[in-house]
Scaffold this motif. Structure first.
Motif: not given
Length: 384
Positions: A131-149
């Motif tokens: 139940s969260r939608i968050i504004l972040d300053r940068t892409v989290p490091a963990e996300a860079r290992h996910w599917l990128r499109v």
């Protein structure tokens, strides 16, 4: 008006799911009046209010000539005179709002929308399962290992470009936080899913789209659904409506709503036009869908009567409810033919039809001049 920073600050303070609403709710003040907006990435306008909201605010919207043909996927919207908007101590002057006229039965629980154009250049982390939608300053490091499109920059709504097998083809997947449902597939995708799952049980879904009117769709449950390189599990699936198809363009693959978004983590890097996706392994929570197997929708040309559309083999059909039967009573809700049906009643009926399996609903329906009373026990229809 720079709505991007205006919205970003708010969503940090109001995570998605606050209160009873399934949406990301945004409290806004317009000309000193408190309102509730939602974030809708499936809307291509910066800020939208309903004509009822505009009237309540004393605004006089100018609407385009109704004889002018509409571009597919667009709805006929007016424009308000300049207004002053307040949010979290910030003030924005001379804001023109898009104004949309809705029938009374389709009026939502909120007063307006903040669309994708207002927030598209920021970085967003969607964790709907939490139940969260968050504004972040940068892409989290963990996300860079996910599917990128890639994010489709040419669209006014949030669209992801997914690679498809064969010949370097690409498909467009729309992300719609204004839709509470699961996955809507392009017509050819829906046909393929039905062909490969011929015995999959189906229920029925009904909803209102400003661009298409009342939509009735069969709905199934996909235990595993491949959308290019992305695989979602345990999501409802149905055929997309004409507005979504037009908005996605010729490469439209499908759309995902809030229910499907709970099945993955999504990071959108607006500045870089990139998105990162990771299906969630911790599938929790029940799936919201119609466990009666009938929807009650406004009769064509008559917003004072709700008539049934029934899926075969469902509790509704077994209870003797038939297509065209008029709903008179459901639980404590008594419908009055002499008054238009308000949106709050439609929403409450939808909630009742999505109650857990085992719930007993008391209904009175009218077939011609004959009233029929029934007590129907809801069950898990979408079980293979």
């Amino acid at each position: 008006m720079n709505l991007r920073h205006f919205v970003c600050a708010l969503l940090l303070a109001m995570p998605c799911g606050a209160g009873a609403s399934p949406y990301a709710v945004l409290p806004v003040s317009i000309d000193g009046r408190a309102l509730r907006f939602i974030l809708d990435t499936g809307t291509g306008a910066t800020a939208v209010v309903w004509s009822e909201t505009a009237e309540r605010l004393g605004l006089h919207a100018k609407f385009p000539d109704p004889r002018r043909p509409l571009t597919p996927g667009r709805m006929r919207a007016g424009e308000s005179e300049p207004v002053e908007v307040h949010l979290l101590g910030q003030q924005f002057k001379d804001v023109h709002l898009a104004v949309i006229a809705l029938p009374p039965y389709a009026t939502p629980e909120f007063d307006g929308l903040i669309g994708w154009p207002a927030v598209r250049r920021d970085t967003w982390l969607f964790r709907l399962a939490e139940s969260r939608i968050i504004l972040d300053r940068t892409v989290p490091a963990e996300a860079r290992h996910w599917l990128r499109v890639r994010v489709v920059d040419s669209l006014d709504t949030l669209g992801l470009e997914l690679p498809l097998t064969g010949g370097g083809r690409r498909g467009v997947l729309l992300v719609d936080t204004g839709d509470t449902g699961g996955v809507k597939l392009a017509p050819d995708g829906w046909a393929r899913w039905r062909a490969t799952h011929p015995k999959a049980p189906l229920t029925i879904d009904g909803f209102y789209s400003p661009g298409s009117g009342v939509i009735i769709r069969k709905e199934g449950l996909a235990r595993s659904l491949a959308l290019g390189p992305l695989t979602l599990t345990d999501v409802t699936v149905e055929k997309a409506d004409p507005t979504a198809i037009a908005m996605g363009g010729p490469d439209y693959l499908g759309s995902i709503g809030l229910q499907a978004l709970r099945r993955l983590n999504l990071v959108v890097d607006g500045a870089g036009n990139l998105a990162y996706l990771e299906p969630r392994r911790d599938q929790t929570g029940t799936i919201a869908y119609n466990r009666l197997g009938a929807v009650f929708v406004p009769e064509a040309g008559n917003a004072r009567r709700l008539v049934a559309r029934v899926a075969p083999g469902t509790p509704a059909e077994r209870a003797g409810i038939r297509d065209g039967d008029e709903l008179v009573v459901i639980e404590h809700i008594h419908l009055d033919r002499d008054r238009p049906i308000p949106g709050g009643v439609i929403r409450r009926i939808r909630e009742l039809l999505q109650s857990p399996a085992g719930t007993r609903l008391h209904l009175v329906t009218r077939h011609g001049s004959v009233l029929r009373t029934s007590t129907v026990t809801l069950r898990e229809i979408l079980v293979p």
